[in-house]
Design an enzyme around this catalytic site. Sequence first.
Site, short mmCIF file in Angstrom:
data_model
loop_
_atom_site.label_atom_id
_atom_site.label_comp_id
_atom_site.label_asym_id
_atom_site.label_seq_id
_atom_site.Cartn_x
_atom_site.Cartn_y
_atom_site.Cartn_z
N THR A 127 40.80 -46.50 -24.28
CA THR A 127 39.45 -46.36 -23.74
C THR A 127 38.35 -46.58 -24.77
OG1 THR A 127 37.87 -44.73 -22.89
CG2 THR A 127 39.75 -43.86 -24.06
N GLU A 129 35.87 -44.82 -24.93
CA GLU A 129 35.44 -43.48 -25.37
C GLU A 129 35.86 -43.21 -26.81
OE1 GLU A 129 33.90 -40.49 -23.98
OE2 GLU A 129 32.97 -42.04 -22.77
N TYR A 150 39.14 -35.74 -24.52
CA TYR A 150 39.76 -36.91 -23.89
C TYR A 150 39.85 -38.06 -24.90
CZ TYR A 150 40.07 -41.11 -20.96
OH TYR A 150 40.45 -42.32 -20.41
N LYS A 154 43.23 -39.76 -26.46
CA LYS A 154 43.48 -41.19 -26.23
C LYS A 154 43.59 -41.95 -27.55
CE LYS A 154 43.70 -42.46 -21.84
NZ LYS A 154 44.83 -43.29 -21.36
O1 G4F Z 1 31.35 -42.04 -14.92
P1 G4F Z 1 31.61 -41.18 -16.07
O2 G4F Z 1 32.18 -39.82 -15.80
O3 G4F Z 1 32.53 -42.03 -17.05
P2 G4F Z 1 32.84 -41.88 -18.61
O4 G4F Z 1 32.68 -40.50 -19.08
O5 G4F Z 1 32.04 -42.94 -19.32
O6 G4F Z 1 34.37 -42.25 -18.67
C1 G4F Z 1 34.95 -43.29 -17.88
O7 G4F Z 1 35.00 -44.49 -18.63
C2 G4F Z 1 35.83 -44.42 -19.81
C3 G4F Z 1 35.78 -45.80 -20.46
O8 G4F Z 1 34.63 -45.85 -21.27
C4 G4F Z 1 37.24 -44.03 -19.42
F1 G4F Z 1 38.04 -43.94 -20.50
C5 G4F Z 1 37.23 -42.70 -18.70
O9 G4F Z 1 38.54 -42.37 -18.30
C6 G4F Z 1 36.35 -42.84 -17.47
O10 G4F Z 1 36.91 -43.78 -16.62
O11 G4F Z 1 30.28 -40.96 -16.90
C7 G4F Z 1 29.48 -42.02 -17.35
C8 G4F Z 1 28.21 -41.48 -17.96
C9 G4F Z 1 28.44 -40.38 -19.00
O12 G4F Z 1 27.57 -40.57 -20.08
C10 G4F Z 1 28.05 -39.08 -18.27
O13 G4F Z 1 27.56 -38.07 -19.12
O14 G4F Z 1 27.44 -40.88 -16.93
C11 G4F Z 1 26.93 -39.64 -17.38
N1 G4F Z 1 26.63 -38.80 -16.23
C12 G4F Z 1 25.40 -38.37 -15.90
N2 G4F Z 1 25.47 -37.59 -14.81
C13 G4F Z 1 27.51 -38.32 -15.34
C14 G4F Z 1 26.78 -37.55 -14.44
N3 G4F Z 1 28.86 -38.46 -15.23
C15 G4F Z 1 29.47 -37.85 -14.18
N4 G4F Z 1 30.80 -38.02 -14.02
N5 G4F Z 1 28.78 -37.07 -13.28
C16 G4F Z 1 27.43 -36.88 -13.37
O15 G4F Z 1 26.82 -36.18 -12.56
#
Ligand code: G4F
Length: 339
Positions: A127, A129, A150, A154
């Site tokens: 990832t 990340e 995470y 990874k």
């Molecule tokens: O959609 P996210 O939860 O994805 P994140 O954390 O980037 O991780 C995903 O992508 C990675 C690859 O880069 C994978 F390895 C991992 O398994 C997964 O598929 O969050 C994206 C962004 C973050 O910065 C988070 O802080 O959105 C921000 N965010 C803001 N509000 C939120 C929210 N994320 C989530 N899930 N929920 C919110 O309400």
Amino acid sequence: MKQVALITGIAGQDGSYLTELLLSKGYSIVGFDNHSVRMQQLRLRLADNPHRSRVLLELGDVRDRDFMTHLILSSRPDEIYNLAAQSHVGVSFQQPKVTADTALAIKGLLEISLEIHPVARIFQASTSEMFGDSPTPQTEHSNFNPLSPYAEAKLEAHEFLIEFRQRHSCYACAGILFNHESPLRREEFVSRKITRGIAKIVSGDSTELRLGNLAARRDWGHAKEYVEAMWLMLQQERPEEFVVATGKSRSVEEFVASGFALIGENWRDYVVSDQELFRPSDPPDLCGDAAEAYRKLAWQPKIPFAELVREMLLAEIGPENSLAIPRVTGVIPNSSRTR
Ligand code: G4F
């Protein structure tokens, strides 16, 4: 000769698209997942697929070595795609152990495969990340600086795989996958949370969308295209790591704005940035340079960001509701933006 693929975590977004891709290429597939509801959803999705008889689905867990041994011995796969993991970054802060255990299951998988079926080629889903706050654009040569349990787990799995390959000269490689989304994305991830939230506002079931960090930037591509890169990585002469990304990052705010623009609304009237939903630490900008994948795999993402958002929103709202609606009626805008 017909190829056999084993897919761990088959019922997730990537597993579903990868299954369809490999079926279209003539593969037989053995796949498992530990989530029975998602498995049922995959079965329903495959019901119309003319090649579905070439898929064998089992319930199981990638951490279970006996189960993995049995599956590899009985299926003798040519290729193994390891997609199973607790993959929610936010959840990993509360559940570091289960996150690490699932991420590090690749160790057992590599060892078992080497022992009983060394000809299998293995793909590991790594990832972006792992880069944390490393400067953009991130490439295969950028420094890793994990900022979550995470990402740490990874990264350990990633480094183990590379060392294992060097030690045993086996065919195992990892794709450094940047964010990839689709209508099959689970609601816990921000892309789907946004498109689902907008759909609820359109239907009148909700009047606000509560999110965390809106400033974080991510490089969002379409999952359907990212599974093609996984497959290509296992068709090379030599196993190698590749960044899989679009090359452009956007803020969560930009994702939100694009979605609301499609229904003719201003996101500021509905979106609340809630401090409670911020993570203890969050990579500020993940933006990948996939030049190597283009050069060596001839892989290039084609679905534009705007199309991804539109497809996800349409899937949520339903084809009967046109996104050309200039205004949504019956919605009371939210007055406070940040709380
Ligand atoms: O959609 P996210 O939860 O994805 P994140 O954390 O980037 O991780 C995903 O992508 C990675 C690859 O880069 C994978 F390895 C991992 O398994 C997964 O598929 O969050 C994206 C962004 C973050 O910065 C988070 O802080 O959105 C921000 N965010 C803001 N509000 C939120 C929210 N994320 C989530 N899930 N929920 C919110 O309400």
